[in-house]
Write an enzyme that holds these catalytic residues in place. Structure first.
Site, PDB file in Angstrom:
ATOM      1  CG  ASP A  31     -25.885   0.940 -30.912  1.00  0.00           C
ATOM      2  OD1 ASP A  31     -26.436   1.421 -31.928  1.00  0.00           O
ATOM      3  OD2 ASP A  31     -26.254   1.194 -29.752  1.00  0.00           O
ATOM      4  CD  GLU A  32     -20.103  -6.211 -31.846  1.00  0.00           C
ATOM      5  OE1 GLU A  32     -21.184  -6.770 -31.557  1.00  0.00           O
ATOM      6  OE2 GLU A  32     -19.009  -6.798 -31.842  1.00  0.00           O
ATOM      7  N   GLY A  33     -22.067  -2.879 -35.112  1.00  0.00           N
ATOM      8  CA  GLY A  33     -21.787  -2.742 -36.543  1.00  0.00           C
ATOM      9  C   GLY A  33     -21.583  -1.290 -36.937  1.00  0.00           C
TER      10      GLY A  33
END
Ligand SMILES: *[C@@H]1O[C@H](CO)[C@@H](O)[C@H](O)[C@H]1NC(C)=O
Ligand SMILES: *[C@@H]1O[C@H](CO)[C@@H](O)[C@H](O)[C@H]1NC(C)=O
Ligand SMILES: *[C@@H]1O[C@H](CO)[C@@H](O)[C@H](O)[C@H]1NC(C)=O
Ligand SMILES: *[C@@H]1O[C@H](CO)[C@@H](O)[C@H](O)[C@H]1NC(C)=O
Length: 498
Positions: free
Chosen positions: A167-169
């Site tokens: 999700d961060e990416g």
């Protein structure tokens, strides 16, 4: 006998004209208020709880849904004092307290009347991912303490969570493409979908992890590295991977531990000669702090109370060799489709934005003006070879990170070229930048847009259709009004002639 009949028709037509005319007036007024009244401003708050520090961002946008695409802007960026929340293991309550300063600044900026309607989120990244691995009850205590403080504030607190690497990416990728207007564009009154080739990849580096996200040229063969989403009516399938322990601070720790490990087994134990520190640099540090990190897998020496003396040698060649030891390049069965540590990756494709620690390191080295690879290499090597005495004299205020820029610079070159597989040619596609259109590039904006549903899955064409509907109705009522008036006039004419 004919007169009352014609009179009734005349009155009916006149009545119809009045009703139709009034309806039209109301429609025109409604449309005019939509267009003319200044749009109400909305706000959103996101905490980025990283491994080394926490930042708060306040975003603002006009409340008018039809016009808010592409106009979310950053109203405030605030750096929380103290370390990242994952460092508060011995006093979780303090992690919550540390956020009060920036929260106060955000509340002062947002008008009081809007507090209740302002959503607030806290997302924690790799520092908390690591802590959760090491001791999940400590991680839980910290999130609870943080939520306790944030839920007392007058805004609408949606929760605190640890983001997955994927999700961060993905949110970093959404942020940069949204801010650059590459998902959808509004120009000369029309929504358009820019060509897919213009989409940019995202290279993010925090303290504990680093992310690479882009749209590959071919299919994505490993589902665990794929993120798919539908934005404004278009389907996106991006490759994304987050490397835990490959963020800058953890890389530096692992590097030092690797060099110390060699030394501790030799007769000169206690003295580490560090090729990435400038010649003439010397410092003493505690062994215990080094082996605290869950990223350092080397067996800790028996006597952790020992101090370590580190001496710089300023040799970039030996530094690169030590950095290569942090990667496992031999674990790829199919090197064409693999980065390192056995992680699948299709060949890099298209333009890239490199931000956070990629940017900070390269900005310090004056390498953010798209210099060719040869220049970047020479600049970093020359900087590494500068004696510490000269480096220190040139940057009297930058004490904290000064000794680490050489290692970070060489690490970034190794990661991008040998790890991700950029070449001298594709290097030219990387832009080192930390802001676009006045907004910091990171995962926070994409995260908020997604959670608030501000990026609809459907294309905004229907908003135009809605607006068309009002005008169509307007035209219909104009015609009806005119027809009624003409009819009434005709009836009146015959009635008078009678
Ligand atoms: C996790 O932390 C708690 C509280 O600090 C401690 O009591 C517990 O022993 C730790 N657990 C592990 C597995 O280290
Ligand atoms: C690298 O990966 C391979 C295959 O996964 C493994 O056998 C090897 O031990 C690893 N090397 C190091 C230095 O960790
Ligand atoms: C970057 O440029 C500034 C101003 O030109 C200069 O003072 C500084 O030494 C340069 N930094 C490096 C690492 O070369
Ligand atoms: C955005 O949120 C939706 C749920 O609202 C979720 O299904 C989707 O996967 C999210 N997008 C990304 C990129 O994570």
């Amino acid at each position: 006998m004919a007169r009352p009949w014609k009179e009734r028709v005349f009155m009916a037509l006149l009545g119809a004209a009045t009703v139709s005319g009034l309806t039209m007036l109301v429609l025109v007024l409604v449309e005019a208020t939509n267009v003319l009244l200044p749009a109400d401003t909305k706000f959103g708050i996101v905490f980025d709880a990283g491994s080394s520090h926490t930042s708060l961002f306040v975003y603002q946008w006009p409340a008018d849904k039809a016009k808010d695409t592409g106009v979310v802007s950053q109203a405030l960026a605030c750096q929380v004092e103290g370390p990242g929340i994952s460092s508060y293991t011995s006093d979780p309550a303090q992690a919550g307290e540390s956020l009060r300063g920036c929260l106060g600044e955000a509340l002062a900026l947002i008008p009081k009347a809007k507090h209740r309607g302002t959503p607030m989120f806290l997302g924690a990244t790799a520092g908390m991912r690591l802590l959760r691995q090491k001791n999940s009850s400590q991680a839980g205590d910290i999130l609870a303490a943080v939520s306790g403080v944030l839920s007392q504030s007058p805004v609408d607190f949606w929760g605190a969570e640890v983001l997955s690497g994927r999700d961060e990416g993905a949110f970093g990728w959404i942020t940069i493409n949204y801010v650059l207007g590459l998902l959808i564009k509004y120009s000369s009154g029309e929504w358009t979908q820019p060509a897919e080739e213009t989409l940019v990849g995202a290279l993010d580096m925090g303290g504990a992890s680093t992310q690479i996200s882009f749209v590959p040229g071919g299919p994505i063969l490993d589902e665990s590295t794929q993120a798919t989403f539908r934005l404004y009516g278009a389907n996106y399938s991006i490759y994304t991977h987050s490397y835990l322990c490959f963020g800058r601070d953890q890389m530096l720790q692992r590097l030092l531990a690797g060099l110390a490990q060699v030394r501790l087994s030799s007769p000169t134990a206690g003295l580490v000669r560090h090729p990435c520190y400038h010649s003439g640099y010397q410092a003493t540090l505690s062994l215990a702090s080094l082996y605290e990190s869950p990223c350092v897998h080397a067996a800790a020496p028996l006597n952790l109370t020992q101090n370590l003396t580190v001496e710089g040698t300023g040799s970039p060649g030996a530094c690169v060799a030590a950095i290569r030891e942090l990667f496992n390049f031999s674990s790829c069965k199919a090197p064409a489709d693999c980065a390192f540590d056995g992680v699948y990756q299709p060949p890099v494709q298209g333009p890239f934005y490199a931000f956070s620690n990629f940017y900070y390191t390269f900005s310090f080295l004056n390498l953010t003006s798209r210099q060719p690879l040869g220049t970047a290499n020479t600049t970093v090597w020359e900087f590494c070879q500068r004696p510490w005495r000269l480096v220190e004299a040139s940057y009297p205020e930058q004490e904290h990170w000064l000794r680490d820029h050489c290692a970070s610079g060489l690490y970034i070159l190794t990661l991008l070229l040998e790890g991700y597989g950029f070449s001298a040619e594709t290097w030219a596609n990387i832009q080192f930048q930390n802001q676009a259109g006045g907004t910091d590039i990171g995962w926070t904006l994409g995260y908020m847009l997604n959670l608030t549903g501000m990026i609809p899955a459907k294309a905004p064409a229907q908003w135009r259709a809605q607006s068309y509907g009002v005008w169509t109705a307007g035209v219909v009522f104009v015609v009806l009004t005119l027809a009624a008036i003409v009819g009434a006039a005709a009836v009146h004419l015959f009635w008078v002639q009678d």
